[in-house]
Motif scaffolding. Structure first.
Motif, PDB file in Angstrom:
ATOM      1  N   LEU A 261       0.988  -1.331  -0.090  1.00  0.00           N
ATOM      2  CA  LEU A 261      -0.109   0.067   0.110  1.00  0.00           C
ATOM      3  C   LEU A 261       1.000   1.318   0.034  1.00  0.00           C
ATOM      4  CD1 LEU A 261      -2.658   1.364   0.244  1.00  0.00           C
ATOM      5  CD2 LEU A 261      -2.587   1.296   2.432  1.00  0.00           C
ATOM      6  N   PHE A 267      -3.908  -1.694  -2.207  1.00  0.00           N
ATOM      7  CA  PHE A 267      -4.714  -1.962  -0.946  1.00  0.00           C
ATOM      8  C   PHE A 267      -5.030  -3.473  -0.992  1.00  0.00           C
ATOM      9  CE2 PHE A 267      -7.995  -0.210   2.246  1.00  0.00           C
ATOM     10  CZ  PHE A 267      -7.147  -0.451   3.438  1.00  0.00           C
ATOM     11  N   SER A 299      -9.301  -7.003  -0.602  1.00  0.00           N
ATOM     12  CA  SER A 299      -8.926  -5.694  -0.299  1.00  0.00           C
ATOM     13  C   SER A 299      -8.544  -5.427   1.355  1.00  0.00           C
ATOM     14  CB  SER A 299     -10.044  -4.488  -0.297  1.00  0.00           C
ATOM     15  OG  SER A 299      -9.930  -3.544   0.303  1.00  0.00           O
TER      16      SER A 299
END
Ligand code: PMP
Length: 455
Positions: A261, A267, A299
């Motif tokens: 990230l 993400f 995610s």
């Protein structure tokens, strides 16, 4: 699109450019872009439609599954869109965010123990089978054995990867939960790109990587990464497709997800961290340039309170501070000061209550600048409310009026056993570093400390 289900698949592939990949190029397929948020939307739809096709699932029918998360979300999503009832049996270590998400899509959740193995009636798969057996019109999906699970990846994920890579893929790094991804992509590559090697990324503690590497079944340990790693070999996992296997610690997986990230802006969740860590090891070990693909399975939004939470990492002992054997080791988050969640004497009780609620704590230090001046807990607020029943002004009154000011403190340098007599009479220990307030320690911190020490 006329139907949200048609948004499943056709996920993007992105090059990793800001990591050291040795002589290789690494690409990630973002399965997090599927509509319910994970790689499991593809098999969820495929397994439901395969059952419909043979009449095993009729209108008004019930879908039952044992799942630690994403399969359940995929089934709940597809099931809701098609009008089925969905019941999910989940082990109690599953992230709260996933349970809330599945419930919001209408799924019924049965929480069961995560400390028993296959064959025990409370084991999540045995319990799901039992529920399906006694529910009329119910189908136990059983992703671990259902052939439509790998088939979804063989028909779609594999071909998409080969097309997106212009037909040139040297290796695909995957995790195994049910084995659907491995077996589906692996079978497709074997037929259409036989030079492509399949590589396993497995959490340390799982039986799979040791079995692939050494052919021995170890006793399963435990791991915090969700969705991959197993304590048995799922029938849907064709391990013979694998050329290499890496075991990755939770700490390394979490760090990789955070780095993904921070460096690439991608993400991903905890299993994506495991896959990235293994893919990087594989890439760096090569002596000639290769084109390597891995996956972002879901995610990071589902793991904010774990992977992306400094306090959680500190509680696991992963913050890098050396162990001292003193109370200092227990202060919930040595990275942030104890002042992080606190109130001032002039703050009102409403503020104190909402801070307790947001941080999920029962007491707060009351500070003036850097100085600790009191402690306020739930019972202080409750006492004020019950003394003046129905009087809305109580919430507006200052913390100063209800806080406790006679404070017994403990030095951060005291040995941990000095906490025990404190906890016999108080719920919380106030930890001081000389004159400075360091933080609060509660019984749960001490329990957690013993847990970590036993690992
Ligand atoms: N990552 C996550 C987060 C998952 O939920 C799953 C499915 N359990 C996987 C990876 C692995 O997929 P598969 O079931 O196809 O082995």
């Amino acid at each position: 699109m006329q139907n949200v289900l048609d948004l499943i698949g056709a996920t993007p592939l992105v090059a990793v450019t800001r990591f050291d990949t040795g002589p290789c190029r690494l690409f990630l397929k973002l399965e997090s872009h599927n509509p319910s948020g994970s790689i499991k939307d593809r098999p969820a739809r495929a397994m439901i439609e395969a059952a419909e096709a043979v009449g095993r699932l009729q209108p008004g029918g019930t879908i039952v599954e044992a799942t630690a998360g994403n399969t359940g979300l995929g089934l709940a999503f597809v099931g809701a869109r098609k009008g089925y009832r969905t019941m999910l049996v989940v082990p109690d270590k599953m992230a709260r965010e996933k349970i809330l998400h599945a419930r919001a899509m209408g799924a019924e959740i049965v929480v069961t123990r995560s400390d028993v193995g296959k064959g025990h009636p409370d084991y999540y798969q045995d319990l799901a089978q039992a529920i399906a057996d006694k529910t009329p019109g119910a189908l136990y999906i059983n992703q671990f054995e259902n052939p439509a699970n790998p088939l979804a990846h063989e028909r779609a994920t594999g071909p998409e990867i080969l097309r997106q890579m212009d037909g040139k893929v040297d290796a695909v790094v995957v995790g195994v939960g049910s084995g659907g991804t491995l077996t589906g992509i692996g079978r497709f590559m074997k037929r259409n790109s036989p030079q492509t090697k399949m590589v396993l990324a497995d959490p340390l503690g799982s039986v799979l990587a040791p079995y692939v590497r050494d052919g021995v079944m170890i006793d399963a340990g435990s791991w915090a990464v969700e969705g991959i790693g197993e304590d048995f070999i799922p029938p849907n996992a064709d391990l013979s497709l694998l050329s290499a296997a890496y075991s990755v610690t939770d700490q390394e997986s979490f760090a990789a997800a955070r780095e993904l990230l921070a460096k690439e802006g991608i993400f991903g969740g905890s299993s994506s961290g495991t896959l990235l860590a293994a893919a990087l090891r594989y890439c760096r070990a090569q002596s000639v340039p290769k084109r390597v693909v891995s996956l972002v399975c879901d995610s990071g939004a589902k793991y904010l309170s774990k992977v992306f939470n400094d306090a959680f990492l500190a509680q696991e002992g992963w913050h890098g501070a050396a162990r001292t054997g003193t109370v200092r080791d227990l202060v919930a988050n040595p990275l942030a000061s104890g002042l992080a969640i606190a109130v001032r004497p002039d703050d009102n009780l409403r503020t104190a209550f909402s801070r307790m609620r947001t941080a999920d704590v029962s007491q707060l230090p009351v500070v003036e600048g850097e100085r600790l001046v009191g402690l306020v807990d739930e019972s202080d607020i409750l006492a004020a409310l019950t003394q003046a029943p129905g009087d809305a002004r109580v919430f507006a009154s200052p913390v100063r009026d209800v806080m406790v000011t006679r404070l017994e403190t403990i030095s951060a340098d005291a040995p941990i056993r000095d906490l025990l007599p404190l906890f016999r009479k108080d719920f919380v220990a106030i930890v001081m570093d000389g004159d400075a307030f360091l933080g609060l320690v509660t019984r749960i911190d001490l329990i957690n400390h013993f847990r970590i020490a036993m690992q």
